[in-house]
Design a protein around this motif. Structure first.
Motif, PDB file in Angstrom:
ATOM      1  N   ALA A  80       0.812  -1.224   0.000  1.00 55.88           N
ATOM      2  CA  ALA A  80       0.000   0.000   0.000  1.00 55.88           C
ATOM      3  C   ALA A  80       0.840   1.267   0.000  1.00 55.88           C
ATOM      4  O   ALA A  80       0.450   2.279  -0.587  1.00 55.88           O
ATOM      5  N   VAL A  81       1.985   1.236   0.651  1.00 55.08           N
ATOM      6  CA  VAL A  81       2.829   2.432   0.778  1.00 55.08           C
ATOM      7  C   VAL A  81       4.124   2.296  -0.019  1.00 55.08           C
ATOM      8  O   VAL A  81       4.557   3.241  -0.672  1.00 55.08           O
ATOM      9  N   GLY A  82       4.740   1.115   0.023  1.00 52.59           N
ATOM     10  CA  GLY A  82       6.032   0.940  -0.622  1.00 52.59           C
ATOM     11  C   GLY A  82       5.985   1.059  -2.135  1.00 52.59           C
ATOM     12  O   GLY A  82       6.822   1.734  -2.742  1.00 52.59           O
ATOM     13  N   ILE A  83       5.021   0.412  -2.765  1.00 52.57           N
ATOM     14  CA  ILE A  83       4.940   0.461  -4.234  1.00 52.57           C
ATOM     15  C   ILE A  83       4.720   1.881  -4.740  1.00 52.57           C
ATOM     16  O   ILE A  83       5.409   2.329  -5.676  1.00 52.57           O
ATOM     17  N   PRO A  84       3.783   2.663  -4.171  1.00 50.75           N
ATOM     18  CA  PRO A  84       3.673   4.062  -4.620  1.00 50.75           C
ATOM     19  C   PRO A  84       4.945   4.858  -4.410  1.00 50.75           C
ATOM     20  O   PRO A  84       5.278   5.737  -5.216  1.00 50.75           O
ATOM     21  N   MET A  85       5.708   4.570  -3.337  1.00 50.84           N
ATOM     22  CA  MET A  85       6.972   5.275  -3.131  1.00 50.84           C
ATOM     23  C   MET A  85       7.964   4.959  -4.237  1.00 50.84           C
ATOM     24  O   MET A  85       8.738   5.825  -4.663  1.00 50.84           O
ATOM     25  N   VAL A  86       7.972   3.718  -4.705  1.00 47.59           N
ATOM     26  CA  VAL A  86       8.869   3.346  -5.805  1.00 47.59           C
ATOM     27  C   VAL A  86       8.550   4.160  -7.057  1.00 47.59           C
ATOM     28  O   VAL A  86       9.453   4.502  -7.837  1.00 47.59           O
ATOM     29  N   LEU A  87       7.281   4.518  -7.260  1.00 45.69           N
ATOM     30  CA  LEU A  87       6.885   5.290  -8.435  1.00 45.69           C
ATOM     31  C   LEU A  87       7.402   6.722  -8.411  1.00 45.69           C
ATOM     32  O   LEU A  87       7.300   7.430  -9.417  1.00 45.69           O
ATOM     33  N   TYR A  88       7.935   7.149  -7.279  1.00 45.32           N
ATOM     34  CA  TYR A  88       8.485   8.494  -7.162  1.00 45.32           C
ATOM     35  C   TYR A  88       9.963   8.551  -7.542  1.00 45.32           C
ATOM     36  O   TYR A  88      10.649   9.520  -7.227  1.00 45.32           O
ATOM     37  N   GLY A  89      10.463   7.526  -8.214  1.00 41.66           N
ATOM     38  CA  GLY A  89      11.876   7.489  -8.533  1.00 41.66           C
ATOM     39  C   GLY A  89      12.372   8.701  -9.282  1.00 41.66           C
ATOM     40  O   GLY A  89      13.388   9.313  -8.917  1.00 41.66           O
ATOM     41  N   ARG A  90      11.670   9.115 -10.326  1.00 47.08           N
ATOM     42  CA  ARG A  90      12.114  10.263 -11.122  1.00 47.08           C
ATOM     43  C   ARG A  90      12.020  11.548 -10.324  1.00 47.08           C
ATOM     44  O   ARG A  90      12.847  12.456 -10.486  1.00 47.08           O
ATOM     45  N   VAL A  91      11.003  11.657  -9.473  1.00 49.06           N
ATOM     46  CA  VAL A  91      10.864  12.854  -8.646  1.00 49.06           C
ATOM     47  C   VAL A  91      12.023  12.958  -7.664  1.00 49.06           C
ATOM     48  O   VAL A  91      12.579  14.037  -7.435  1.00 49.06           O
ATOM     49  N   LEU A  92      12.421  11.834  -7.075  1.00 49.50           N
ATOM     50  CA  LEU A  92      13.522  11.846  -6.117  1.00 49.50           C
ATOM     51  C   LEU A  92      14.842  12.227  -6.776  1.00 49.50           C
ATOM     52  O   LEU A  92      15.718  12.803  -6.123  1.00 49.50           O
ATOM     53  N   ASP A  93      15.004  11.901  -8.057  1.00 46.75           N
ATOM     54  CA  ASP A  93      16.211  12.313  -8.754  1.00 46.75           C
ATOM     55  C   ASP A  93      16.375  13.832  -8.728  1.00 46.75           C
ATOM     56  O   ASP A  93      17.499  14.346  -8.678  1.00 46.75           O
ATOM     57  N   ALA A  94      15.256  14.558  -8.778  1.00 43.71           N
ATOM     58  CA  ALA A  94      15.326  16.015  -8.802  1.00 43.71           C
ATOM     59  C   ALA A  94      15.888  16.579  -7.507  1.00 43.71           C
ATOM     60  O   ALA A  94      16.502  17.652  -7.499  1.00 43.71           O
ATOM     61  N   PHE A  95      15.695  15.886  -6.386  1.00 44.66           N
ATOM     62  CA  PHE A  95      16.171  16.398  -5.106  1.00 44.66           C
ATOM     63  C   PHE A  95      17.692  16.406  -5.021  1.00 44.66           C
ATOM     64  O   PHE A  95      18.269  17.097  -4.184  1.00 44.66           O
ATOM     65  N   ALA A  96      18.363  15.636  -5.871  1.00 48.38           N
ATOM     66  CA  ALA A  96      19.822  15.630  -5.863  1.00 48.38           C
ATOM     67  C   ALA A  96      20.384  16.983  -6.287  1.00 48.38           C
ATOM     68  O   ALA A  96      21.519  17.324  -5.954  1.00 48.38           O
ATOM     69  N   PHE A  97      19.599  17.794  -7.017  1.00 48.99           N
ATOM     70  CA  PHE A  97      20.044  19.105  -7.470  1.00 48.99           C
ATOM     71  C   PHE A  97      19.814  20.177  -6.416  1.00 48.99           C
ATOM     72  O   PHE A  97      20.252  21.299  -6.588  1.00 48.99           O
ATOM     73  N   GLY A  98      19.092  19.859  -5.341  1.00 46.68           N
ATOM     74  CA  GLY A  98      18.722  20.867  -4.360  1.00 46.68           C
ATOM     75  C   GLY A  98      17.273  21.271  -4.531  1.00 46.68           C
ATOM     76  O   GLY A  98      16.646  21.029  -5.565  1.00 46.68           O
ATOM     77  N   ASP A  99      16.725  21.905  -3.513  1.00 40.22           N
ATOM     78  CA  ASP A  99      15.304  22.256  -3.520  1.00 40.22           C
ATOM     79  C   ASP A  99      14.950  23.251  -4.620  1.00 40.22           C
ATOM     80  O   ASP A  99      13.903  23.140  -5.259  1.00 40.22           O
ATOM     81  N   THR A 100      15.820  24.238  -4.839  1.00 37.97           N
ATOM     82  CA  THR A 100      15.516  25.249  -5.857  1.00 37.97           C
ATOM     83  C   THR A 100      15.451  24.627  -7.245  1.00 37.97           C
ATOM     84  O   THR A 100      14.516  24.890  -8.023  1.00 37.97           O
ATOM     85  N   ALA A 101      16.425  23.805  -7.561  1.00 38.71           N
ATOM     86  CA  ALA A 101      16.429  23.149  -8.866  1.00 38.71           C
ATOM     87  C   ALA A 101      15.253  22.197  -9.002  1.00 38.71           C
ATOM     88  O   ALA A 101      14.651  22.090 -10.073  1.00 38.71           O
ATOM     89  N   ALA A 102      14.905  21.491  -7.924  1.00 36.12           N
ATOM     90  CA  ALA A 102      13.757  20.585  -7.974  1.00 36.12           C
ATOM     91  C   ALA A 102      12.472  21.345  -8.249  1.00 36.12           C
ATOM     92  O   ALA A 102      11.627  20.905  -9.034  1.00 36.12           O
ATOM     93  N   ALA A 103      12.318  22.500  -7.609  1.00 37.83           N
ATOM     94  CA  ALA A 103      11.123  23.314  -7.855  1.00 37.83           C
ATOM     95  C   ALA A 103      11.092  23.799  -9.299  1.00 37.83           C
ATOM     96  O   ALA A 103      10.022  23.852  -9.931  1.00 37.83           O
ATOM     97  N   THR A 104      12.251  24.150  -9.844  1.00 39.86           N
ATOM     98  CA  THR A 104      12.325  24.582 -11.242  1.00 39.86           C
ATOM     99  C   THR A 104      11.894  23.468 -12.186  1.00 39.86           C
ATOM    100  O   THR A 104      11.295  23.726 -13.244  1.00 39.86           O
ATOM    101  N   LEU A 105      12.174  22.229 -11.806  1.00 39.91           N
ATOM    102  CA  LEU A 105      11.798  21.081 -12.623  1.00 39.91           C
ATOM    103  C   LEU A 105      10.328  20.698 -12.466  1.00 39.91           C
ATOM    104  O   LEU A 105       9.871  19.727 -13.050  1.00 39.91           O
ATOM    105  N   GLY A 106       9.590  21.445 -11.667  1.00 39.95           N
ATOM    106  CA  GLY A 106       8.164  21.203 -11.539  1.00 39.95           C
ATOM    107  C   GLY A 106       7.748  20.424 -10.314  1.00 39.95           C
ATOM    108  O   GLY A 106       6.606  19.977 -10.214  1.00 39.95           O
ATOM    109  N   VAL A 107       8.657  20.239  -9.369  1.00 38.77           N
ATOM    110  CA  VAL A 107       8.349  19.474  -8.164  1.00 38.77           C
ATOM    111  C   VAL A 107       7.847  20.409  -7.074  1.00 38.77           C
ATOM    112  O   VAL A 107       8.470  21.446  -6.812  1.00 38.77           O
TER     113      VAL A 107
END
Length: 382
Positions: free
Chosen positions: A253-280
């Motif tokens: 119920a929780v783990g599988i949906p978290m796995v679907l956030y893989g691409r979103v989590l990649d954006a956090f590697a750039f920092g919050d500002t860059a992630a927000a610029t990418l639409g997160v």
């Protein structure tokens, strides 16, 4: 729809080896441009996707084989064929000629425990990978935000009160309470950032740990002390089908949906500002995923006790092998965590039979050398 399903546009795929593309390898936008070796790719190492698929299939096969073999290990001499015959008989597609005692050993004792171990390893590994991405800290794990200490406080309290029947619920609520306290403390300091979240988690963890120690010192003695110590060190002894339902229910119920956030989590590697610029939506996503990690960790801890190391080391080990893209990292960590915990628990119950070691001790004794070996073999990539 799951509360963890992404509600916004996911950012474009990011580099496989970290947050910054190499200056000698211009970004082709994921369109399959040529890299320095002249091969066509999609922003990662040549053949990385194929390698990830091989690892995934291999770990999936290893998980099924591990579960089958682990059930056979013990005083009762069972075979893999007998295990699957019992499973088939209970599911209605085979007939078992085994004695009721041997069937009971498989279905009522070993199978629930092995399945619970697999879910716990998968859940803790996934939570660790998610938290490392959100905090941009490779040393983060599911217990960094005080989740383990909060769960321990709730569990110890009900154990000392003689209410062990509600131990899973108490541990779960303790973990959630610790997360809420951590996030509220971090929010009181201003905008929630990874560093503030980590510091707040350390404060909450220390406070909850002190409360747990005080409860044990003041009340625990004899059998109660032994039971509390066993839980604090982690144990899957006595896991039944209700534990399987809790652990696998949370994972699905929780783990599988978290796995679907893989691409979103990649954006956090750039920092919050860059992630927000990418639409997160940075704040919403961080709260959502931290809450998901807390729910998942609380569910796992509630059936296994406090087991460390898994969420810290396994994501880093997988990252060294397949790279940093979370679309590959998260599912492989889930599979590796499940395989790892199945064998750790098997060692815990058989290594010094008839005595059983706490699982938390084995995770460190087995996991640390394995992690060092992975580091040595991949030192050129680290």
């Amino acid at each position: 729809m799951s509360i963890l399903t992404p509600a916004h546009r996911a950012p474009a795929p990011l580099p496989a080896h970290g947050p910054h593309p190499s200056p000698s390898e211009p970004d082709d936008g994921g369109r399959g441009g040529r890299n320095r070796r002249g091969r066509r790719g999609r922003g990662g190492r040549p053949g990385q996707r194929g390698g990830t698929l091989v690892w995934g299939v291999g770990l999936a096969v290893a998980l099924v084989a591990s579960i089958s073999v682990a059930i056979t290990i013990g005083p009762a001499g069972l075979s893999v064929a007998e295990v699957w015959t019992v499973v088939g008989d209970r599911l209605g597609w085979a007939h078992s000629d085994l004695t009721p005692i041997r069937e009971g050993i498989v279905w009522e004792i070993r199978l629930p425990r092995v399945l619970t171990a697999a879910a716990v390893g998968a859940g803790l590994g996934l939570s660790g990978a998610v938290m490392q991405a959100l905090t941009r800290n490779p040393l983060a794990d599911p217990f960094l935000l005080g989740l383990s200490s909060g769960a321990s406080t709730g569990a110890v309290l009900v154990l000392l009160l003689g209410l062990s029947v509600v131990l899973p619920l108490a541990a779960f609520l303790g973990a959630i309470a610790a997360l809420v306290a951590t996030l509220l403390l971090a929010r009181s300091l201003g905008t929630i950032t990874p560093s503030r979240t980590v510091l707040a988690g350390l404060a909450v963890s220390s406070f909850a740990g002190a409360i747990t120690s005080l409860l044990v010192f003041w009340n625990a003695q004899g059998d109660a002390f032994r039971e509390v110590l066993n839980w604090l060190l982690g144990s899957l002894a006595g896991a039944e089908w209700d534990a399987v339902a809790i652990a696998w229910g949370a994972l699905l119920a929780v783990g599988i949906p978290m796995v679907l956030y893989g691409r979103v989590l990649d954006a956090f590697a750039f920092g919050d500002t860059a992630a927000a610029t990418l639409g997160v939506d940075v704040a919403r996503t961080r709260w959502l995923l931290l809450s998901g990690a807390a729910v998942l960790t609380g569910a796992m801890v509630s059936v296994s006790g406090s087991i460390g190391f898994v969420g810290l080391v396994l994501p880093n080990a997988v990252r060294l092998v397949v790279g940093s893209r979370h679309r590959q990292l998260l599912p492989l960590t889930v599979l590796l965590g499940a395989v790892f915990m199945v064998w750790v628990d098997t060692l815990a119950r058989t290594l010094f039979d008839p005595r059983e070691l706490p699982v938390g001790i084995i995770t460190v004794l087995v996991g640390a050398p394995v992690f060092v070996l992975v580091l040595v073999r991949n030192r050129a990539r680290a």
